[in-house]
Design a protein around this motif. Structure first.
Motif, short mmCIF file in Angstrom:
data_model
loop_
_atom_site.label_atom_id
_atom_site.label_comp_id
_atom_site.label_asym_id
_atom_site.label_seq_id
_atom_site.Cartn_x
_atom_site.Cartn_y
_atom_site.Cartn_z
N ASN A 158 11.95 -20.52 33.83
CA ASN A 158 10.57 -20.09 33.59
C ASN A 158 10.56 -18.71 32.97
O ASN A 158 11.39 -17.84 33.31
CB ASN A 158 9.79 -20.08 34.90
N CYS A 159 9.64 -18.49 32.07
CA CYS A 159 9.52 -17.20 31.39
C CYS A 159 9.20 -16.11 32.40
O CYS A 159 8.33 -16.28 33.27
CB CYS A 159 8.42 -17.28 30.34
N GLN B 215 5.82 -19.91 32.38
CA GLN B 215 5.94 -21.27 31.87
C GLN B 215 7.39 -21.56 31.49
O GLN B 215 8.17 -20.64 31.23
CB GLN B 215 5.03 -21.46 30.64
N ASP C 242 17.51 -19.12 26.65
CA ASP C 242 16.15 -19.53 26.98
C ASP C 242 15.18 -18.64 26.22
O ASP C 242 15.27 -17.41 26.27
CB ASP C 242 15.90 -19.41 28.48
N CYS D 213 5.02 -15.19 31.33
CA CYS D 213 3.93 -16.16 31.51
C CYS D 213 4.26 -17.22 32.56
O CYS D 213 3.40 -18.03 32.91
CB CYS D 213 3.58 -16.82 30.19
N CYS E 257 11.01 -17.91 25.03
CA CYS E 257 9.57 -18.15 25.14
C CYS E 257 8.93 -17.62 23.86
O CYS E 257 8.90 -16.41 23.62
CB CYS E 257 8.98 -17.43 26.36
N MET F 283 10.65 -22.04 29.58
CA MET F 283 11.13 -21.61 28.27
C MET F 283 11.90 -22.74 27.61
O MET F 283 12.32 -23.69 28.27
CB MET F 283 12.04 -20.38 28.43
N CYS G 262 5.55 -15.53 24.41
CA CYS G 262 5.76 -14.14 24.83
C CYS G 262 6.77 -13.43 23.94
O CYS G 262 7.04 -12.24 24.14
CB CYS G 262 6.23 -14.09 26.28
#
Length: 238
Positions: free
Chosen positions: A4-5, A10, A28, A8, A30, A12, A33
């Motif tokens: 996950n980022c 969410q 990874d 945010c 994003c 990646m 972002c």
């Protein structure tokens, strides 16, 4: 399972890039972002040829909606807050966000490019000139809007203003290609470095002025990072 980022939160996207020793590393990313997560030492393993793949990704996602970075950022491994700091290299100072437990670090696209020497930081006269034509730009470090008539560094993350430009890219890729010679066979040298060197050598003064004008026109959007990516991409597809 994608990480996950840190901003945010969410998932990646995981992308594979070539390393200097002929293997691959999975990073990874994003795009919303505009950041990359590096496990320990991953940022030092990338081969010069991996930069071409990164440019392709950046250009493909150039129109994605962009988020400002959250505060605090969270480590995707242990969820602890990332420590904000700075590192200094020959091409300038850049922002770092490190896990205090040693799980890795989060880098914005522009910070990573400063680290690798592909971005040059704007000089005070350039900032003054830009301020006469635009009211605000987006920080290349955290994405926040900045009034450059008042601030000469981002008031949110303190990142200096920087620009991805062809000359900085050419010089950095040439250095990386030269450094890779002892460790890699000739066929693994990046075509991008050779192409940019050839472009730089063949450019006339008129072409340099034309490119400067393109940077100026693109920068009027306020997004210096997008302006630089677009300009370098136009060079690569000639």
């Amino acid at each position: 399972m994608p990480s996950n980022c840190p901003s945010c939160l969410q998932p990646m996207e995981a992308h594979r890039f070539a390393t200097r020793i002929g293997s691959h590393v999975e990073l990874d990313i994003c795009f919303a972002c505009q950041g990359l997560w590096f496990d320990p030492r991953e940022n030092t393993q990338l081969a010069p040829s991996a930069v071409l793949d990164l440019f392709k990704l950046l250009h493909a996602h150039r129109d994605d909606a962009r988020h400002s970075l959250a505060d605090p950022l969270r480590c995707p491994r242990c969820r602890s807050g990332l420590a904000h700091g700075f590192d200094v290299v020959r091409s300038g100072r850049y922002v770092t966000y490190r896990c205090t437990q040693g799980h890795g670090r989060f880098a914005t696209f522009s910070s990573f490019m400063v680290e690798k020497g592909f971005v040059r930081q704007l000089t005070p006269p350039e900032i003054e000139d830009l301020a006469r034509r635009v009211d605000a730009i987006f920080c290349t470090g955290c994405g926040a809007p900045v009034d450059i008539r008042r601030d000469h560094a981002c008031p949110h993350c303190r990142a200096p203003f920087s620009l991805l430009d062809p000359q900085a890219v050419e010089q950095a890729l040439n250095r990386h290609a030269q450094a890779a010679k002892p460790a890699a066979a000739a066929e693994r040298r990046t075509d991008l470095a050779d192409a940019l060197v050839a472009i730089e050598r063949s450019r006339s003064q008129a072409q340099r002025e034309e490119q400067k004008e393109r940077i100026d026109n693109l920068a009027l959007t306020g997004d210096l990072w997008a302006a630089g990516v677009e300009l370098v991409w136009r060079m690569l597809i000639r």
